[in-house]
Motif scaffolding. Structure first.
Motif: not given
Length: 511
Positions: A70, A72, A109, A116, A118
């Protein structure tokens, strides 16, 4: 009876028209819903820009398709700020097109569900970056991209997503801005998800004094950045005061020294390579353009069958005109890669490797237990001469191939396993000149250097993403225009369809 038949006919046609309009509208709405769902999940968007600025390279796509961790990605600006325009290069006053960043990140993505994204306003929401500051030794501010996975983190300034084109052959549409964001972001993802990162030390100083001159500075910094961006944990090293613990370093780089090392410093290097008999350590020695009196370093290299010649390598037949940061415009000899393993890892073998102002590296005739081989060599049309005598061919050597990079190996066997330490001698510090390294669509230097270091250290193969030269002529849609397009698609066009349907219905009803 006739009127009744006429009435039924009108009703029939009117009903058919109404049903047809309703079906068409239903199909349009359904298609919109389906396409929205698909485009959120799968990369079906098309990049129609002339420079393909929003497309990922196949190398990045292949990497992302196998990404298991994962990840970010946090951008320390809001989407609205990014889409409203970029900041300015202070020396040329050219705006950076920051609207490319959010649109480009969406591609990541699309190709990897475990990424992810942001956006953070660090001034209004400073607490949102607190979890990153605990992992990062530096300062996190606005205009940065933070890539993290678990407790590992890479922070990329916007300045590292763009660079300036210095090509004298730039087209009229060239803004002078090169987008290097894909290389920086993909490399950062590779770095934070790398299960076996390599720890490397760049030997900059001895007793606080820089060991190289300003001539070599830009190339050394560029090499540091290239390795740091591709999964190497880089640290600065003072050879006199820092410990060279084998637990802390897998690789040491001696960066273009113009001062000699002390005997104690040389002993540190030898102990590092020996590693208590376990070997598996590596040193890269990069030669300076400037010759210097370095007897201790020379003796160290000779023990590894290496001698750096004082003369430089020139080639009047096989060379390319290049623009460098360190020495301006010059003719750079085109090299031959003699190691099949390294050349086999190059994505585009047609691109040349150029080595400006390289000192020749000869293999010393030593009868010892070390083996030496050539990695990079000049063409048979090259010759050696001194820089100050470059225009005086009377002092030049005869034409012939000259070694530019050689590697010496010391190994030991344990059963079927082999454990080896390497010393690599690089004759040209300008092999990693920033202008040459940046032009990944013109030269193979970046990929060659990275693959060479990967091969020596045993690191999993990585790659350098080609840059994108951004064009002036492209369709730019701001927020107000985007809102207008959305209103037109969602409301105006369907309303027109409905009105047309009503008009058709009324006209048919009155026939």
């Amino acid at each position: 009876m006739k009127n009744k038949s006429k009435l039924m006919k009108k009703f029939k046609y009117g009903t058919i028209a109404t049903v047809t309009v309703a079906i068409v509208l239903a199909i349009v709405v359904l298609l919109n819903v389906i396409m929205n769902m698909i485009t959120e999940k799968y990369p079906v968007k098309f990049d129609l820009t002339q420079d393909k600025r929003y497309e990922l390279s196949q190398e990045s796509i292949d990497f992302l398709s196998n990404l298991e961790n994962d990840v970010e990605i946090a951008v320390t600006l809001t989407e609205e700020e990014l889409n409203s325009g970029g900041y300015v290069f202070t020396d040329t006053y050219r705006k950076i097109p920051t609207e490319i960043i959010p649109q480009f990140l969406e591609k990541y993505k699309m190709y990897a569900d475990n990424i992810s994204i942001r956006y953070i306003d660090v001034e209004k929401n400073p607490d949102e970056v607190s979890k990153y500051t605990k992992l990062y030794e530096g300062t996190i501010t606005a205009q940065q991209v933070i890539v993290s996975s678990g407790d590992r983190i890479k922070v990329i300034g916007f300045g590292n997503l763009f660079s300036q084109s210095s090509s004298q052959y730039a087209s009229a549409n060239d803004t002078g801005v090169i987008f290097t964001g894909e290389s920086a972001i993909t490399s950062a993802i590779m770095s934070v998800t790398d299960a076996n990162p390599i720890n490397a030390g760049m030997i900059y100083k001895m007793n606080g004094q820089a060991i190289f001159s300003q001539t070599s500075y830009n190339s050394i910094i560029q090499l540091y950045s290239l390795l740091s961006n591709n999964g190497y944990n880089m640290k600065d090293v003072d050879i006199a005061t820092d410990e060279l613990s084998p637990e802390d370093y897998d690789l040491l780089i001696i960066s273009a020294p113009e001062i000699d090392f002390t005997e104690d410093a040389i002993a540190k290097l030898e102990d590092f390579l020996y590693n208590n008999g376990d070997y598996q350590k590596n040193i890269i020695y990069i030669s300076s353009i400037v010759t210097a009196d370095t007897p201790n370093l020379d003796e160290f290299l000779e023990k590894w069958n290496i001698k750096i010649e004082e003369s430089l390598v020139f080639d009047d037949s096989n060379a390319q005109y290049v623009s460098t940061v360190s020495a301006g415009q010059l003719m750079a000899p085109v090299m031959n890669i003699t190691d099949d393993t390294i050349s086999g890892m190059l994505a585009n073998k047609a691109l040349p490797v150029v080595a400006p102002y390289s000192r020749a590296v000869t293999i010393a005739d030593k009868n010892n237990d070390k083996g030496t081989e050539v990695i990079l060599q000049s063409q048979s049309t090259s010759y050696r001469n001194f820089l100050e005598s470059a225009d005086d061919k009377s002092s030049a050597s005869e034409n012939g191939a000259n070694n530019i990079i050689v590697v010496t190996t010391k190994d030991r066997a344990e059963g079927y396993d082999m454990y080896a330490s390497h010393v690599v001698a690089v004759g040209s510090v300008m092999l990693t000149d920033p202008n040459i390294i940046a032009q990944t669509t013109a030269y193979n230097n970046a990929n060659f250097v990275l693959n060479m270091v990967n091969n020596i250290t045993g690191k999993d193969s990585s790659f350098v993403i080609p840059q994108k030269n951004l064009q002036q002529i492209f369709i730019k849609v701001d927020q107000s225009q985007l809102s207008a397009i959305r209103i037109a698609v969602m409301y105006v066009i369907p309303a027109i369809v409905v009105i047309c349907g009503i008009v058709v219905f009324v006209r048919r009803k009155n026939k």
